[in-house]
Design an enzyme around this catalytic site. Sequence first.
Site, PDB file in Angstrom:
ATOM      1  N   ASN A 150      11.319 -26.012 -17.438  1.00 25.85           N
ATOM      2  CA  ASN A 150      12.386 -26.944 -17.034  1.00 25.85           C
ATOM      3  C   ASN A 150      12.161 -27.609 -15.785  1.00 25.85           C
ATOM      4  O   ASN A 150      12.441 -28.922 -15.505  1.00 25.85           O
ATOM      5  CB  ASN A 150      13.725 -26.313 -16.874  1.00 25.85           C
ATOM      6  CG  ASN A 150      13.780 -25.061 -15.787  1.00 25.85           C
ATOM      7  OD1 ASN A 150      12.638 -24.640 -15.355  1.00 25.85           O
ATOM      8  ND2 ASN A 150      14.962 -24.840 -15.342  1.00 25.85           N
ATOM      9  N   GLU A 247      11.949 -14.706 -11.389  1.00 27.39           N
ATOM     10  CA  GLU A 247      12.980 -15.637 -11.234  1.00 27.39           C
ATOM     11  C   GLU A 247      13.220 -15.837 -12.560  1.00 27.39           C
ATOM     12  O   GLU A 247      12.579 -16.769 -13.313  1.00 27.39           O
ATOM     13  CB  GLU A 247      12.247 -16.902 -10.617  1.00 27.39           C
ATOM     14  CG  GLU A 247      11.929 -16.890  -8.967  1.00 27.39           C
ATOM     15  CD  GLU A 247      13.109 -16.965  -7.930  1.00 27.39           C
ATOM     16  OE1 GLU A 247      12.802 -16.290  -6.854  1.00 27.39           O
ATOM     17  OE2 GLU A 247      14.216 -17.070  -8.524  1.00 27.39           O
ATOM     18  N   CYS A 281      18.296 -22.990 -14.257  1.00 30.71           N
ATOM     19  CA  CYS A 281      18.947 -21.571 -14.374  1.00 30.71           C
ATOM     20  C   CYS A 281      20.020 -21.259 -13.754  1.00 30.71           C
ATOM     21  O   CYS A 281      20.649 -20.131 -13.861  1.00 30.71           O
ATOM     22  CB  CYS A 281      17.340 -20.700 -13.744  1.00 30.71           C
ATOM     23  SG  CYS A 281      17.075 -21.412 -12.273  1.00 30.71           S
ATOM     24  N   GLU A 460      11.948 -16.857  -3.761  1.00 30.00           N
ATOM     25  CA  GLU A 460      11.104 -18.099  -3.583  1.00 30.00           C
ATOM     26  C   GLU A 460      11.591 -18.929  -2.436  1.00 30.00           C
ATOM     27  O   GLU A 460      12.953 -19.066  -2.235  1.00 30.00           O
ATOM     28  CB  GLU A 460      10.960 -18.845  -4.880  1.00 30.00           C
ATOM     29  CG  GLU A 460      10.347 -17.790  -5.865  1.00 30.00           C
ATOM     30  CD  GLU A 460       9.652 -18.905  -7.145  1.00 30.00           C
ATOM     31  OE1 GLU A 460      10.314 -19.963  -7.469  1.00 30.00           O
ATOM     32  OE2 GLU A 460       8.670 -18.533  -7.484  1.00 30.00           O
TER      33      GLU A 460
HETATM   34  O1  TXE Z   1      11.203 -19.030 -20.475  1.00 31.59           O
HETATM   35  P1  TXE Z   1      10.331 -18.106 -21.286  1.00 31.59           P
HETATM   36  P2  TXE Z   1      11.273 -20.662 -20.757  1.00 31.59           P
HETATM   37  C1  TXE Z   1      14.719 -19.363 -16.980  1.00 31.59           C
HETATM   38  C2  TXE Z   1      16.034 -20.119 -17.622  1.00 31.59           C
HETATM   39  C3  TXE Z   1      15.637 -19.585 -19.001  1.00 31.59           C
HETATM   40  C4  TXE Z   1      14.014 -19.802 -19.181  1.00 31.59           C
HETATM   41  C5  TXE Z   1      13.569 -20.898 -19.874  1.00 31.59           C
HETATM   42  O2  TXE Z   1      17.003 -19.344 -17.084  1.00 31.59           O
HETATM   43  O3  TXE Z   1      16.074 -18.294 -19.242  1.00 31.59           O
HETATM   44  O4  TXE Z   1      13.763 -19.732 -17.994  1.00 31.59           O
HETATM   45  O5  TXE Z   1      12.238 -21.290 -19.589  1.00 31.59           O
HETATM   46  C6  TXE Z   1       5.324 -17.168 -20.780  1.00 31.59           C
HETATM   47  N1  TXE Z   1       3.773 -12.217 -21.049  1.00 31.59           N
HETATM   48  N2  TXE Z   1      14.584 -20.008 -15.710  1.00 31.59           N
HETATM   49  O6  TXE Z   1      11.730 -20.821 -22.354  1.00 31.59           O
HETATM   50  O7  TXE Z   1      10.231 -18.286 -22.803  1.00 31.59           O
HETATM   51  C7  TXE Z   1       5.743 -18.472 -21.272  1.00 31.59           C
HETATM   52  O8  TXE Z   1       4.122 -19.088 -21.860  1.00 31.59           O
HETATM   53  C8  TXE Z   1       3.670 -13.122 -19.976  1.00 31.59           C
HETATM   54  C9  TXE Z   1      14.695 -19.233 -14.385  1.00 31.59           C
HETATM   55  O9  TXE Z   1       9.862 -21.291 -20.613  1.00 31.59           O
HETATM   56  O10 TXE Z   1      10.487 -16.918 -20.787  1.00 31.59           O
HETATM   57  C10 TXE Z   1       6.095 -19.638 -20.203  1.00 31.59           C
HETATM   58  O11 TXE Z   1       4.962 -20.034 -19.463  1.00 31.59           O
HETATM   59  N3  TXE Z   1       4.036 -14.634 -20.195  1.00 31.59           N
HETATM   60  C11 TXE Z   1      14.424 -19.753 -13.194  1.00 31.59           C
HETATM   61  C12 TXE Z   1       6.857 -18.447 -19.432  1.00 31.59           C
HETATM   62  O12 TXE Z   1       6.450 -17.357 -19.597  1.00 31.59           O
HETATM   63  C13 TXE Z   1       5.003 -14.887 -20.982  1.00 31.59           C
HETATM   64  C14 TXE Z   1      14.231 -21.373 -13.021  1.00 31.59           C
HETATM   65  C15 TXE Z   1       8.307 -18.528 -19.360  1.00 31.59           C
HETATM   66  O13 TXE Z   1       8.678 -18.464 -20.884  1.00 31.59           O
HETATM   67  C16 TXE Z   1       4.987 -13.891 -21.990  1.00 31.59           C
HETATM   68  C17 TXE Z   1      13.884 -22.016 -14.339  1.00 31.59           C
HETATM   69  C18 TXE Z   1       4.648 -12.707 -22.084  1.00 31.59           C
HETATM   70  N4  TXE Z   1       4.578 -11.777 -22.904  1.00 31.59           N
HETATM   71  C19 TXE Z   1      14.252 -21.237 -15.646  1.00 31.59           C
HETATM   72  N5  TXE Z   1       5.964 -14.721 -22.935  1.00 31.59           N
HETATM   73  C20 TXE Z   1      14.699 -19.178 -11.823  1.00 31.59           C
HETATM   74  N6  TXE Z   1      15.702 -18.132 -11.935  1.00 31.59           N
HETATM   75  O14 TXE Z   1      14.665 -19.858 -10.975  1.00 31.59           O
HETATM   76  C21 TXE Z   1       5.847 -15.826 -22.616  1.00 31.59           C
HETATM   77  N7  TXE Z   1       5.301 -15.997 -21.614  1.00 31.59           N
END
Ligand code: TXE
Length: 486
Positions: A150, A247, A281, A460
């Site tokens: 995002n 995060e 988020c 962060e």
């Molecule tokens: O997350 P995903 P997304 C959160 C937001 C939402 C999510 C959306 O709330 O829940 O992020 O982002 C990698 N081992 N935040 O859909 O699917 C994947 O390739 C290691 C919170 O991208 O979890 C990607 O690079 N890595 C935030 C990353 O994880 C793995 C602010 C995230 O993917 C993996 C912004 C694995 N097993 C969004 N599987 C905050 N709190 O600041 C996937 N990935």
Amino acid sequence: MTQCYRNYIHGKFVDNTTGETFEVINPATGEVVYEVQVADETVQQAAIESARKGFAQWSAMMPVERSRILYKAVALLREQNDELARLESIDTGKPIQETIAVDIVTGADAIEFFAGLAASIEGNQQDLGGDFYYTRREPLGICAGIGAWNYPIQIACWKAAPALACGNSMIFKPSEETPMGAMQLAQVFTRAGMPDGVFNVVHGDGRVGAWLAEHEAIAKVSFTGEVGTGKKVMAAASNTLKDVTMELGGKSPLIVFQDADIEEAVSAAMLGNFYSQGEVCTNCTRVFVHEAVFDAFMQQLLERTQNNIIAGDPLHPDTNLGALISAKHRDLVLDYIEQGKQEGATLAYGGSAIQPHSAPGGYFVEPTIFTDCSDDMTIVKQEIFGPVMSVLRFSDEQEVIQRANNTSYGLAAGLMTRDVRRAHRVVHQLQAGICWVNSYGASPAEMPVGGYKLSGIGRENGIETLKHFTQLKAVYLGMNKLESPF
Ligand code: TXE
């Protein structure tokens, strides 16, 4: 011929050996904009070797030398702000009016903030009657960053800034949905004079992320993403007892008290649900409104949502509602909207997919507002990560605090009131790591951010974050003859 980007290792783009690539789609058009090579085993090994060399050189530099290079990178980011913003809008579907004002700016701000701290990381010393000890804050080594889709370049900057300021090297994996920003940042770092290997970029899906979380040469993982993924990353990191920063997601409350400024309260609710088309988020997706001002609040909310939101081509300066990141995610959001209707909430506004004439092939959903919501509804309990606001009524302060806290998340919270004592009394009882009073969403580099409960671990930004990228060594000096019973 679609352009193909590659992994950025040791200051340049390198080829993988399998030839495996994946496509990146512009969410506003539904068209493939470029391809990216996956970091296969050859690239993974090269990334580790490169980061080892980068760390050896970077950690041996004077902190003020690291600082100078980071400041140079800040200047380059700010010079290229508008072009980088355009690239981010194409990758994410976010309006250019947002990416030009927020995404690179807040990333550069974080690098600037930590560049200023690099030369002031210190330990302490205490006398022990002749003998004495001192402490050293030392870098961790190679750190991994794993980003969400995002805020791609901002997330890369927010992870790289403290890591590099503390003398670590970083291997960063952006989301496979939005690889561009991290590659641009890596090239900026090289142009700023950063030694090769200090910041490498590897591409791929969860498999490459899992490799980073497991690899024994990686001292720490800083992850941004969903709670479920965060748990997987933390489990993988536990095999080598890595330090982790998490995060994660949220379902944050905004509490509008009876004495709130209604115009500001509606602004907070719209910012916290429709900015970045709701893919933020910290969003306040549960809006609790005191019954005494409920009608006034709803009237203004509906009127401004109807008149002030322009969905369309994200590259058009007037657009303020962009496309959701993918067709899959759009359909997920639409499913949540259906569930809200089925569970008895009233759809007060929106609720449908739309095809703006300026972006006919995009993944757009209308700004959506539900009323008559109850705390047990799916749309009130689960993170939707789209432009879907749930409005709830309350009448009593203790009641609303209990309801606001009744979630396994704990990322953020907001409250609107003119009563100073109420503001602090309530905010001190909210189980959230980031709280806004008469504001919502601002996240300056000076302010540490992170979640309570399932929303995360660590922080962060802010001085606090230096602790998460250094380790403390205590050194005891024996200045007197060492006694021994043996
Ligand atoms: O997350 P995903 P997304 C959160 C937001 C939402 C999510 C959306 O709330 O829940 O992020 O982002 C990698 N081992 N935040 O859909 O699917 C994947 O390739 C290691 C919170 O991208 O979890 C990607 O690079 N890595 C935030 C990353 O994880 C793995 C602010 C995230 O993917 C993996 C912004 C694995 N097993 C969004 N599987 C905050 N709190 O600041 C996937 N990935």
